[in-house]
Motif scaffolding. Structure first.
Motif, PDB file in Angstrom:
ATOM      1  N   GLN A  13       0.819  -1.215   0.000  1.00 54.48           N
ATOM      2  CA  GLN A  13       0.000   0.000   0.000  1.00 54.48           C
ATOM      3  C   GLN A  13       0.854   1.266   0.000  1.00 54.48           C
ATOM      4  OE1 GLN A  13      -3.734  -0.500   2.510  1.00 54.48           O
ATOM      5  NE2 GLN A  13      -2.388  -2.110   3.301  1.00 54.48           N
ATOM      6  N   ASP A  20      -6.507 -11.366  -6.414  1.00 51.98           N
ATOM      7  CA  ASP A  20      -7.399 -10.209  -6.258  1.00 51.98           C
ATOM      8  C   ASP A  20      -7.055  -9.393  -5.014  1.00 51.98           C
ATOM      9  OD1 ASP A  20      -8.733 -10.873  -8.584  1.00 51.98           O
ATOM     10  OD2 ASP A  20     -10.385 -11.884  -7.548  1.00 51.98           O
ATOM     11  N   LEU A  21      -6.805 -10.079  -3.905  1.00 49.88           N
ATOM     12  CA  LEU A  21      -6.446  -9.386  -2.673  1.00 49.88           C
ATOM     13  C   LEU A  21      -5.147  -8.596  -2.854  1.00 49.88           C
ATOM     14  CD1 LEU A  21      -6.585  -8.716   0.365  1.00 49.88           C
ATOM     15  CD2 LEU A  21      -5.403 -10.889   0.771  1.00 49.88           C
ATOM     16  N   LYS A  64      -3.648  -7.576  -5.567  1.00 50.47           N
ATOM     17  CA  LYS A  64      -3.815  -6.450  -6.488  1.00 50.47           C
ATOM     18  C   LYS A  64      -4.585  -5.306  -5.825  1.00 50.47           C
ATOM     19  CE  LYS A  64      -3.017  -8.380 -10.986  1.00 50.47           C
ATOM     20  NZ  LYS A  64      -3.435  -8.445 -12.381  1.00 50.47           N
ATOM     21  N   SER A  65      -5.543  -5.628  -4.971  1.00 50.92           N
ATOM     22  CA  SER A  65      -6.291  -4.570  -4.289  1.00 50.92           C
ATOM     23  C   SER A  65      -5.405  -3.771  -3.343  1.00 50.92           C
ATOM     24  CB  SER A  65      -7.487  -5.153  -3.520  1.00 50.92           C
ATOM     25  OG  SER A  65      -7.073  -5.771  -2.310  1.00 50.92           O
ATOM     26  N   LEU A  66      -4.291  -4.359  -2.925  1.00 50.13           N
ATOM     27  CA  LEU A  66      -3.352  -3.678  -2.026  1.00 50.13           C
ATOM     28  C   LEU A  66      -2.305  -2.873  -2.785  1.00 50.13           C
ATOM     29  CD1 LEU A  66      -2.818  -6.536   0.557  1.00 50.13           C
ATOM     30  CD2 LEU A  66      -4.235  -4.487   0.825  1.00 50.13           C
ATOM     31  N   LYS A 102      -5.444   0.117   4.120  1.00 46.11           N
ATOM     32  CA  LYS A 102      -6.399  -0.810   4.716  1.00 46.11           C
ATOM     33  C   LYS A 102      -5.678  -1.660   5.750  1.00 46.11           C
ATOM     34  CE  LYS A 102      -8.546  -1.092   0.203  1.00 46.11           C
ATOM     35  NZ  LYS A 102      -7.507  -0.403  -0.542  1.00 46.11           N
TER      36      LYS A 102
END
Length: 162
Positions: free
Chosen positions: A26, A46-47, A49-51, A152
């Motif tokens: 992040q 997915d996780l 990449k979301s970070l 997050k």
């Protein structure tokens, strides 16, 4: 260069590496890195990449070859959230001459084997004089970063490993 590679946890590694890895993704994204390559179990794509990751390499693959395929060659910086001898050797094989490996657990390899590369062990204490200004800057923005979801934080890590 705006490219960094992050080596993630493998089975049996210390649990703190997840937190370092999670936040590093992040913070690198927030710092403007446009290419963030990481290792992970592919079911976590997915996780991850979301970070902030832009490329995911299966942690069981030949990490050095896969990283070089993505970029066409070595890079300048690798953040090693595992920091054992194996991952540090991989990191040093990825970085270019003059490149740097950031290690969360100290140096595990013989630096003499890599005279043209740097391995730096970090300790994330923003209260020491040499990083105090960074700590003040980060903490002044932390409430907003958390409130907006730019950073997050999870109360417990998801199952990242098989």
């Amino acid at each position: 260069a705006n490219t960094v590679s992050i080596l993630n946890s493998t089975v049996g590694e210390r649990c703190h590496s997840y937190s370092a890895y999670h936040l590093a993704l992040q913070l690198l994204k927030l710092s403007g890195y446009s290419t963030i390559i990481t290792t992970a179990s592919l079911h976590n794509t997915d996780l991850v990449k979301s970070l902030g990751a832009t490329h995911i390499i299966d942690r069981k693959a030949d990490v050095v070859s896969e990283a070089k395929k993505i970029l066409g060659g070595p890079i300048d910086l690798v953040y090693d959230a595992v920091s054992n001898k194996e991952t540090q050797a991989q990191a040093l094989d990825i970085v270019s001459s003059g490149g740097q490996v950031i290690s969360v657990l100290g140096v595990q390899v013989d630096k003499a084997d890599y005279p043209d590369k740097t391995v730096t062990a970090i300790f994330a204490n923003v209260h020491t004089p040499n990083v105090r200004a960074l700590g003040v800057s980060l903490y002044s923005k932390l409430t907003e970063l958390l409130a907006t979801g730019a950073i997050k934080v999870r109360s417990r890590p998801p199952r990242m490993l098989d």
